[in-house]
Motif scaffolding. Structure first.
Motif, PDB file in Angstrom:
ATOM      1  N   ARG A 278      -8.637  -1.686   1.176  1.00 46.89           N
ATOM      2  CA  ARG A 278      -8.142  -1.174   2.459  1.00 46.89           C
ATOM      3  C   ARG A 278      -8.357   0.337   2.546  1.00 46.89           C
ATOM      4  O   ARG A 278      -8.815   0.860   3.568  1.00 46.89           O
ATOM      5  CB  ARG A 278      -6.655  -1.515   2.568  1.00 46.89           C
ATOM      6  CG  ARG A 278      -5.994  -1.280   3.903  1.00 46.89           C
ATOM      7  CD  ARG A 278      -4.594  -1.884   3.811  1.00 46.89           C
ATOM      8  NE  ARG A 278      -3.914  -1.897   5.091  1.00 46.89           N
ATOM      9  CZ  ARG A 278      -2.976  -1.027   5.439  1.00 46.89           C
ATOM     10  NH1 ARG A 278      -2.640  -0.065   4.614  1.00 46.89           N
ATOM     11  NH2 ARG A 278      -2.380  -1.120   6.608  1.00 46.89           N
ATOM     12  N   GLU A 279      -8.019   1.039   1.472  1.00 49.67           N
ATOM     13  CA  GLU A 279      -8.227   2.484   1.429  1.00 49.67           C
ATOM     14  C   GLU A 279      -9.719   2.815   1.493  1.00 49.67           C
ATOM     15  O   GLU A 279     -10.129   3.789   2.130  1.00 49.67           O
ATOM     16  CB  GLU A 279      -7.616   3.059   0.146  1.00 49.67           C
ATOM     17  CG  GLU A 279      -6.107   2.954   0.061  1.00 49.67           C
ATOM     18  CD  GLU A 279      -5.406   3.856   1.065  1.00 49.67           C
ATOM     19  OE1 GLU A 279      -5.941   4.941   1.366  1.00 49.67           O
ATOM     20  OE2 GLU A 279      -4.327   3.476   1.549  1.00 49.67           O
TER      21      GLU A 279
ATOM     22  N   PHE B 136      -5.317  -3.473  -1.803  1.00 51.43           N
ATOM     23  CA  PHE B 136      -4.846  -2.133  -1.429  1.00 51.43           C
ATOM     24  C   PHE B 136      -5.994  -1.127  -1.503  1.00 51.43           C
ATOM     25  O   PHE B 136      -6.223  -0.345  -0.568  1.00 51.43           O
ATOM     26  CB  PHE B 136      -3.696  -1.739  -2.356  1.00 51.43           C
ATOM     27  CG  PHE B 136      -3.482  -0.262  -2.547  1.00 51.43           C
ATOM     28  CD1 PHE B 136      -3.210   0.573  -1.476  1.00 51.43           C
ATOM     29  CD2 PHE B 136      -3.529   0.294  -3.825  1.00 51.43           C
ATOM     30  CE1 PHE B 136      -3.000   1.944  -1.663  1.00 51.43           C
ATOM     31  CE2 PHE B 136      -3.318   1.648  -4.022  1.00 51.43           C
ATOM     32  CZ  PHE B 136      -3.059   2.475  -2.939  1.00 51.43           C
TER      33      PHE B 136
ATOM     34  N   SER C  94       0.830  -1.206   0.000  1.00 57.43           N
ATOM     35  CA  SER C  94       0.000   0.000   0.000  1.00 57.43           C
ATOM     36  C   SER C  94       0.863   1.254   0.000  1.00 57.43           C
ATOM     37  O   SER C  94       0.601   2.215  -0.740  1.00 57.43           O
ATOM     38  CB  SER C  94      -0.927   0.000   1.220  1.00 57.43           C
ATOM     39  OG  SER C  94      -1.836  -1.078   1.167  1.00 57.43           O
TER      40      SER C  94
ATOM     41  N   TYR D  76       1.045   3.694  -3.329  1.00 57.40           N
ATOM     42  CA  TYR D  76       0.579   5.076  -3.220  1.00 57.40           C
ATOM     43  C   TYR D  76       1.687   6.069  -3.566  1.00 57.40           C
ATOM     44  O   TYR D  76       1.446   7.080  -4.220  1.00 57.40           O
ATOM     45  CB  TYR D  76       0.057   5.349  -1.812  1.00 57.40           C
ATOM     46  CG  TYR D  76      -0.635   6.685  -1.694  1.00 57.40           C
ATOM     47  CD1 TYR D  76      -1.826   6.929  -2.375  1.00 57.40           C
ATOM     48  CD2 TYR D  76      -0.094   7.708  -0.925  1.00 57.40           C
ATOM     49  CE1 TYR D  76      -2.457   8.159  -2.291  1.00 57.40           C
ATOM     50  CE2 TYR D  76      -0.722   8.940  -0.831  1.00 57.40           C
ATOM     51  CZ  TYR D  76      -1.906   9.158  -1.515  1.00 57.40           C
ATOM     52  OH  TYR D  76      -2.528  10.382  -1.433  1.00 57.40           O
TER      53      TYR D  76
END
Length: 201
Positions: A69-70, A66, A25, A29
């Protein structure tokens, strides 16, 4: 004196999965998902490549995880703010604009992860693209619910306009001065509501 028996250290599968996801992650990002390969993820996470594929199957699955999760983090914040403004749609919307503005204007912010990934994967059937699309549709749905509570004549239209406003803020962070995004969002939202309320009985 007998030697102490050797004890093998076993890592909890959940901990390994979380370590991989946390590392991926951060890298995704900061650098973009296409720029980050699984070799870099496992190196930074300190795990074997087989562990990554055991938990995620493919890199595409890791990218989708990912974004999920965000997604969970974003909606957790949203729901916390909404709970603090029961039966007050105008106050709730203003509070959302406040925390979203702070999020978009914080140092090191590199834009909305869902928008970033959607830009890298234009294929509609890509797993990560599906997560990103679902997130943006949910954003518009929730904003439309607020618009309905405001009793404007065309809540679907206002919900869409507010979604465009927020998404625009997420991709415009380089032009904001410190603390500027929140005020811009709140004033723009007020202007949209005023226009949308024309003709309301």
């Amino acid at each position: 004196m007998p030697e102490a028996p050797l004890v093998s250290v076993r890592h909890d599968p959940i901990d390994v999965r979380e370590k991989i996801l946390e590392t991926a992650s951060t890298l995704f990002y900061r650098q973009g998902v296409r720029a980050v390969g699984v070799d870099l993820v496992v190196k930074e996470a300190g795990v074997a490549k087989t562990s990554l594929y055991r938990h995620f199957g493919t890199k595409d699955d890791l990218i989708a995880a990912f974004l999920q999760r965000e997604d969970a983090d974003f909606w957790s914040q949203w729901e916390s703010v909404a709970a603090a403004h029961p039966n007050d749609p105008r106050g709730e919307l203003s509070a959302h604009m406040e925390w979203i503005g702070a999020r978009a204007g914080r140092p090191g912010y590199r834009g909305c992860p869902q928008i970033n990934v959607a830009a890298e994967f234009p294929e509609a059937d890509h797993p990560a693209r599906k997560v990103a699309t679902a997130h943006k549709r949910e954003l518009r749905r929730r904003l439309t619910v607020i618009a309905e509570a405001l009793a404007v004549p065309a809540p679907q239209e206002l919900g869409g306009q507010l979604a465009v406003l927020i998404n625009g803020a997420f991709v415009s962070t380089p032009i904001f001065d410190s603390g500027e995004a929140t005020l811009m969002l709140q004033r723009a939202a007020d202007a949209l509501i005023s226009v949308a309320s024309v003709g309301r009985r």
